[in-house]
Design a protein around this motif. Structure first.
Motif, mmCIF file in Angstrom:
data_model
loop_
_atom_site.group_PDB
_atom_site.id
_atom_site.type_symbol
_atom_site.label_atom_id
_atom_site.label_comp_id
_atom_site.label_asym_id
_atom_site.label_seq_id
_atom_site.Cartn_x
_atom_site.Cartn_y
_atom_site.Cartn_z
ATOM 1 N N SER A 189 0.834 -1.202 0.000
ATOM 2 C CA SER A 189 0.000 0.000 0.000
ATOM 3 C C SER A 189 0.867 1.249 0.000
ATOM 4 N N ASP A 190 2.168 1.054 0.193
ATOM 5 C CA ASP A 190 3.078 2.203 0.259
ATOM 6 C C ASP A 190 4.377 1.858 -0.468
ATOM 7 N N SER A 193 7.935 3.109 0.596
ATOM 8 C CA SER A 193 8.640 2.604 1.768
ATOM 9 C C SER A 193 8.833 1.091 1.713
#
Lengths: 347, 96
Positions: A189-190, A193
């Motif tokens: 979802s990121d 990162s």
């Protein structure tokens, strides 16, 4: 089936040693090998040719079948990849599918050479994960891709949705009948990162006759991604992970393999794309020990040069392996023991 | 005296070594120990070199440029939106 028995199905020809199995056809094979090493030719309709190109510390794999051409990654340098395009006679040609497994420089930079106007190279489909990343090299590559999308010359797909219809696996059928399954990478979802290695696209190659040659290529996927392949993704069930040849994840790093991974793939042979002088200790001694324990011999591009697999793509056909120099299971000058926690021991 | 400024982007970090893109052009490998302790893959770094007046000493200052990192990621995300599934892609498996 034991590794010893299975390995008997592989013929190995070296340009230097001509150490071949089945000696009756060794001479004819040697002449074709020399030709293949200097210029890529359109193979017969069902023949499958896979070259793990010697690009130094990076990855680039060229797959040809029946006149179709697929490239997975382009290595770390435009000049090196450009040289290979020249020497393989691939200017003024079409790459039907190009896959960037993930946006690290050692997989990406060489691909920029495909879009140099003087090469007159057509790219029909381009796959990558489209994650945001700050490097200029990725920006320049995407500029080239998007310009061609805008001109209606190229279809640009996201490996998170490889079929552009929500299905996690997309199948590409080459003109000679070989198939590639492009699989969604570890989801995130990121992306900013998430370790880019773990966002590597996964490819399973199946020869026209599925019994003749199969290969698994997962970019630089590390153990977190590998556990996802075998867990939530169930790639061991669909499309299945058992293959003849494994391209070592992450250049033979010990963080790119687990015992469960090798058990699921159960390869006859491993090929590592690695630079002779690298700062990371690839191939790691722990990884080599694991492959040895599983009776999986390896070739490696730093010691063997470009590693070429040929399969006739016919029923009961056997694939051959050609290397420019050296033998199996060689050591490299940069090989080191890694101190990474996930390697001591490798799970 | 500051005599040069550079933009580094961390491409990857592994085995305590960082692969760094310098000024959007060349790639170099540097020990991770030279970078700020919070530096991660994808960070944009601001690098300044100061040289003493007698030319006998130089010092590099390497800082994580959070604003430039955010800006670069936003630009990267915006860029790929331009290349979303084109009208010429019907979707589905591909037969070459």
């Amino acid at each position: 089936m034991s590794a010893t028995i299975r390995r008997s199905a592989i013929c190995v020809a070296s340009l230097l040693t001509l150490a071949a199995c089945g000696s009756s056809d060794a001479a004819s094979r040697a002449s074709s090998v020399k030709s293949a090493a200097t210029k890529a030719t359109t193979p017969p309709s069902s023949e499958l040719v896979v070259r793990v190109l010697d690009v130094g510390q990076g990855d680039a794999t060229l797959i040809e079948n029946g006149g179709s051409r697929v490239l997975i990654d382009g290595g770390p340098e435009m000049s090196r990849f450009g040289f290979l395009l020249d020497s393989l006679g691939l200017n003024d040609s079409t790459f039907d599918v190009v896959i960037l497994t993930h946006p690290h420089a050692d997989h990406l930079i060489g691909l920029r050479e495909l879009f140099m106007s003087h090469r007159h190279i057509t790219v029909r489909f381009f796959f990558e994960n489209k994650d945001p990343f700050a490097t200029a090299n990725l920006k320049h590559l995407r500029d080239s891709i998007i310009a061609r999308v805008g001109r209606g010359q190229l279809i640009y797909r996201d490996t998170d949705d490889p079929c552009a219809n929500g299905t996690p696996i997309c199948t590409i059928t080459m003109k000679g009948g070989a198939k590639l399954h492009i699989m969604r990478p570890l989801p995130t979802s990121d992306p900013a990162s998430t370790n880019p290695n773990n966002r590597s696209a996964v490819v399973k190659l199946i020869g026209p006759d599925s019994a003749s040659f199969t290969m698994w290529l997962a970019g630089d996927a590390e153990q977190e991604a590998i556990n996802w392949f075998l867990g939530p993704a169930h790639y061991d069930v669909n499309p299945g992970m058992h293959v003849d040849v494994l391209k070592a994840d992450h250049h033979g790093s010990c963080n790119g393999v687990t015992n469960a991974y090798v058990n699921a793939i159960d390869p006859q042979l491993l090929v590592a794309s690695v630079g002779a002088v690298n700062s990371y200790g690839h191939m790691h001694t722990q990884a080599k020990a694991l492959y040895r324990a599983h009776h999986v011999p390896w070739y490696r591009t730093d010691q063997n040069g470009t590693v070429e697999f040929r399969s006739p793509g016919t029923a009961a056909g056997k694939f051959t392996v050609t290397v420019k120099r050296g033998t199996r299971n060689m050591k490299g000058p940069s090989d080191k023991h890694s101190t990474q926690a996930e390697c001591n021991p490798i799970p | 005296m500051s005599d040069s400024a550079h933009r580094w982007v961390i491409d990857s970090i592994e085995e305590s070594m960082a692969s760094v893109e310098v000024d959007g052009k060349s790639m170099i490998i540097v020990p991770q120990s030279l970078l700020p302790s919070g530096a991660k893959q994808g960070h944009v770094l601001s690098v300044k070199r100061d040289v003493s007046a007698d030319g006998k000493r130089s010092a590099l200052t390497i800082e994580i440029d959070e604003a430039a990192t955010k800006r670069a990621l936003a630009e990267s995300a915006a860029q790929v939106k331009k290349g979303v599934k084109g009208k010429n892609d019907p979707g589905g498996d591909i037969t070459l």
